[in-house]
Design a protein around this motif. Sequence first.
Motif, mmCIF file in Angstrom:
data_model
loop_
_atom_site.group_PDB
_atom_site.id
_atom_site.type_symbol
_atom_site.label_atom_id
_atom_site.label_comp_id
_atom_site.label_asym_id
_atom_site.label_seq_id
_atom_site.Cartn_x
_atom_site.Cartn_y
_atom_site.Cartn_z
ATOM 1 N N SER A 6 0.819 -1.213 0.000
ATOM 2 C CA SER A 6 0.000 0.000 0.000
ATOM 3 C C SER A 6 0.854 1.264 0.000
ATOM 4 N N ILE A 7 2.010 1.229 -0.658
ATOM 5 C CA ILE A 7 2.898 2.391 -0.653
ATOM 6 C C ILE A 7 2.277 3.557 -1.412
ATOM 7 N N LEU A 8 1.717 3.311 -2.574
ATOM 8 C CA LEU A 8 1.169 4.390 -3.388
ATOM 9 C C LEU A 8 -0.071 4.978 -2.725
ATOM 10 N N THR A 9 -0.208 6.296 -2.829
ATOM 11 C CA THR A 9 -1.423 6.926 -2.326
ATOM 12 C C THR A 9 -2.571 6.625 -3.281
ATOM 13 N N ALA A 10 -3.779 6.836 -2.785
ATOM 14 C CA ALA A 10 -4.953 6.617 -3.624
ATOM 15 C C ALA A 10 -4.918 7.517 -4.848
ATOM 16 N N GLN A 11 -4.457 8.760 -4.671
ATOM 17 C CA GLN A 11 -4.404 9.692 -5.792
ATOM 18 C C GLN A 11 -3.441 9.210 -6.874
ATOM 19 N N GLN A 12 -2.302 8.630 -6.440
ATOM 20 C CA GLN A 12 -1.337 8.133 -7.405
ATOM 21 C C GLN A 12 -1.878 6.926 -8.179
ATOM 22 N N PRO A 18 -11.804 12.688 -6.287
ATOM 23 C CA PRO A 18 -12.238 11.735 -5.248
ATOM 24 C C PRO A 18 -13.425 10.881 -5.659
ATOM 25 N N VAL A 19 -14.368 11.458 -6.394
ATOM 26 C CA VAL A 19 -15.540 10.682 -6.796
ATOM 27 C C VAL A 19 -15.138 9.555 -7.740
ATOM 28 N N ALA A 20 -14.332 9.895 -8.749
ATOM 29 C CA ALA A 20 -13.868 8.872 -9.687
ATOM 30 C C ALA A 20 -12.950 7.872 -8.996
ATOM 31 N N GLY A 21 -12.085 8.393 -8.139
ATOM 32 C CA GLY A 21 -11.135 7.517 -7.454
ATOM 33 C C GLY A 21 -11.825 6.526 -6.533
ATOM 34 N N VAL A 22 -12.771 7.018 -5.723
ATOM 35 C CA VAL A 22 -13.498 6.125 -4.817
ATOM 36 C C VAL A 22 -14.337 5.131 -5.615
ATOM 37 N N GLY A 23 -14.872 5.582 -6.751
ATOM 38 C CA GLY A 23 -15.624 4.672 -7.613
ATOM 39 C C GLY A 23 -14.766 3.534 -8.124
ATOM 40 N N LEU A 24 -13.529 3.848 -8.533
ATOM 41 C CA LEU A 24 -12.617 2.810 -9.007
ATOM 42 C C LEU A 24 -12.213 1.874 -7.876
ATOM 43 N N MET A 25 -12.007 2.450 -6.675
ATOM 44 C CA MET A 25 -11.687 1.615 -5.517
ATOM 45 C C MET A 25 -12.848 0.668 -5.204
ATOM 46 N N ALA A 26 -14.067 1.178 -5.330
ATOM 47 C CA ALA A 26 -15.240 0.342 -5.079
ATOM 48 C C ALA A 26 -15.354 -0.781 -6.100
ATOM 49 N N ASP A 27 -14.970 -0.489 -7.347
ATOM 50 C CA ASP A 27 -14.969 -1.540 -8.369
ATOM 51 C C ASP A 27 -13.978 -2.644 -7.989
ATOM 52 N N ASP A 28 -12.811 -2.242 -7.514
ATOM 53 C CA ASP A 28 -11.824 -3.228 -7.066
ATOM 54 C C ASP A 28 -12.344 -4.004 -5.858
ATOM 55 N N ALA A 29 -13.029 -3.293 -4.963
ATOM 56 C CA ALA A 29 -13.589 -3.949 -3.787
ATOM 57 C C ALA A 29 -14.636 -4.980 -4.189
ATOM 58 N N ARG A 30 -15.448 -4.637 -5.182
ATOM 59 C CA ARG A 30 -16.478 -5.566 -5.656
ATOM 60 C C ARG A 30 -15.840 -6.838 -6.211
ATOM 61 N N GLN A 31 -14.796 -6.656 -7.001
ATOM 62 C CA GLN A 31 -14.107 -7.818 -7.563
ATOM 63 C C GLN A 31 -13.490 -8.668 -6.453
ATOM 64 N N ALA A 32 -12.903 -7.982 -5.464
ATOM 65 C CA ALA A 32 -12.299 -8.710 -4.342
ATOM 66 C C ALA A 32 -13.351 -9.464 -3.547
ATOM 67 N N TYR A 199 -8.119 10.646 0.379
ATOM 68 C CA TYR A 199 -8.978 11.667 -0.226
ATOM 69 C C TYR A 199 -9.612 12.598 0.809
ATOM 70 N N GLY A 200 -9.318 12.361 2.073
ATOM 71 C CA GLY A 200 -9.830 13.241 3.122
ATOM 72 C C GLY A 200 -11.342 13.255 3.200
ATOM 73 N N ARG A 201 -11.878 14.416 3.570
ATOM 74 C CA ARG A 201 -13.331 14.560 3.708
ATOM 75 C C ARG A 201 -14.054 14.332 2.387
ATOM 76 N N ASP A 202 -13.395 14.704 1.290
ATOM 77 C CA ASP A 202 -13.997 14.459 -0.026
ATOM 78 C C ASP A 202 -14.172 12.960 -0.274
ATOM 79 N N GLY A 203 -13.254 12.168 0.268
ATOM 80 C CA GLY A 203 -13.374 10.724 0.142
ATOM 81 C C GLY A 203 -14.574 10.195 0.895
ATOM 82 N N ALA A 204 -14.832 10.762 2.070
ATOM 83 C CA ALA A 204 -16.013 10.360 2.837
ATOM 84 C C ALA A 204 -17.282 10.716 2.079
ATOM 85 N N ASN A 205 -17.310 11.911 1.512
ATOM 86 C CA ASN A 205 -18.490 12.330 0.744
ATOM 87 C C ASN A 205 -18.701 11.428 -0.478
#
Length: 434
Positions: A6-12, A18-32, A199-205
Motif C-alpha cells: 500500500s505504498i502508493l497513495t490513492a491519488q497516485q 475523489p468521486v472517480a477515485g473512490v468509484g474505481l476503488m469500489a470496483d476493485d472492492a467488488r471484484q475482491a 482523499y480526506g473529507r472528499d473521500g467520505a463524501n
Amino acid sequence: MAENTSILTAQQTFGEDPVAGVGLMADDARQAARGLARAPRAWKDRALLLMARRIEERQDVVLEANGKDLERGRQNDTSPALLDRLKLDPARIKGLADSLRELAALPDPVGTIVRGQTLSNGLRMRQMRVPMGVVGVIYEARPNVTVDIAGIAVKSGNAAMLRGGSAALESNRALVGILRDALADAKLPVDCVQTVDDYGRDGANALMGARGKVDVLIPRGGRGLIQSVVKNATVPVIETGEGNVHVFIDESATPEMAEKIALNSKTHRTSTCNSAETLLLHSKSEAGQRVLAALDKAGVKLHVDERAAELLPPGSEHFQATEEDWETEYLGMDMAVKVVDSVGEALAHIAKYSTGHTEAIVTNDLANSERFVAEVESAAVMVNASTRFTDGGQLGLGAEIGISTQKMHARGPMGLEELTTTKWVVQGDGHVRS
C-alpha cells in the motif's frame, strides 16, 4: 512475506478526483468481494490468524504511527475522551490481535441455511446467508475499528472500504498496510481492505454517494458524524448510535450491587458509547447515598436534580441538572442524576431521552425487572449487570462493527451475521408455473 502493498497513495493509483477515485476503488472492492465469497472458511481463518500475527510482529510500526497521531491531537487540543479512543498501547494491540483470533474460532455464517423445505410441488427451497458485498464504514479516531471491521469483513466474505478520519490517519495507514500485506501472504484479494483516507473529507463524501457501488454504509462515532452520514448518504445506512445510556436503581436494589454496577457503568471507560450517562434513583432506595458518595469519590462530576442533591455527601461539588443534561452523551467523567418515585417514572424518562442504545436496571424485584425489559425500547437491556457489557467481544461475537440502534435486521452489537444478507435458492426438476 509480502511487504508494502500500500505504498502508493490513492491519488497516485486512482487519480486526483475523489468521486472517480473512490468509484474505481469500489470496483476493485467488488471484484475482491466476489473472490472472497468463494473462499472456504479455512482460507479466511488462516488469513485472520496471519493478520493477528503481523500486527503483533509490527507493533513498533503501529505504535510509532499512533504516537504521531496522538501528538498531533494534543497540539490541536483534542478532548481527553477522543485521545483515549485514539490511543494504542501494547495491551490494546494485543487485544486487536486477540479479537482476530477469536473471529477465526467462530463459525462462518456464509452458507448457513436460515430455513428450507421441499414444497408440495417438489421444489426444494433454501434461504441461505451470503455476504453483503462491499461495506463502507466511516468512523473517527478509532484505530481499533480498522482492525475489527477488516477482520469481520474477511470472515463474513465482504470487502471493506474504510474512512477512519484525519485524527487517526497515521495509525490507520499503518494498520491497513499491515492487514493488506497479511492478505497477500494468505493468497486472498488485498482489496478486501481499502482506505479512502487519502482523499480526506472528499473521500467520505464520495463514499456516501457511491450508491450502486457500495452496498451498505455504517457510521461509527459521535452524534455529528452519525447524523451527517444518515442525512447525506445515498447509500443505504445502518445507523449506529450515540449512547445516552441510563442506569436505574430500583427500590429493592442491594446497595452493594447498586454501587458496583453504577461505578463500573460510568467509570470503567468513559469514552465509549456503552458507558452510563444518566443515573435514575428510586426515591425509596436505600442505595442512593452510597452510590452518589462512591461516584463523587471516584471523581465523577454529578449534575443533579433537587432531590438527588439532598443525597450527596456534605460539601461535595455538584451542578444543578438542566434539560440539556438529560439529553447529553458526556463521554467523560460527568453524569446526570435524577430521583424518581416509581419504575414507571424511570421508564418514562428513558423513553423521552434515550438514544436507544443500552439501559440497565438494578433490582431484586422480578416484576419490575420483567416490566423494564418489556417496555424499554433500546437495543440492549441489562438486568443487574453493567452497561459496559454491550460490546461484541463481551457478548461472544469476537469483535463488532458497531452497535446499531435501528430496529432493522441488525440491532445492538453487530458481528458476523449482521454483515450478511440472505439469498433464496430454489431447485427444481424442470418445474414451470401453471
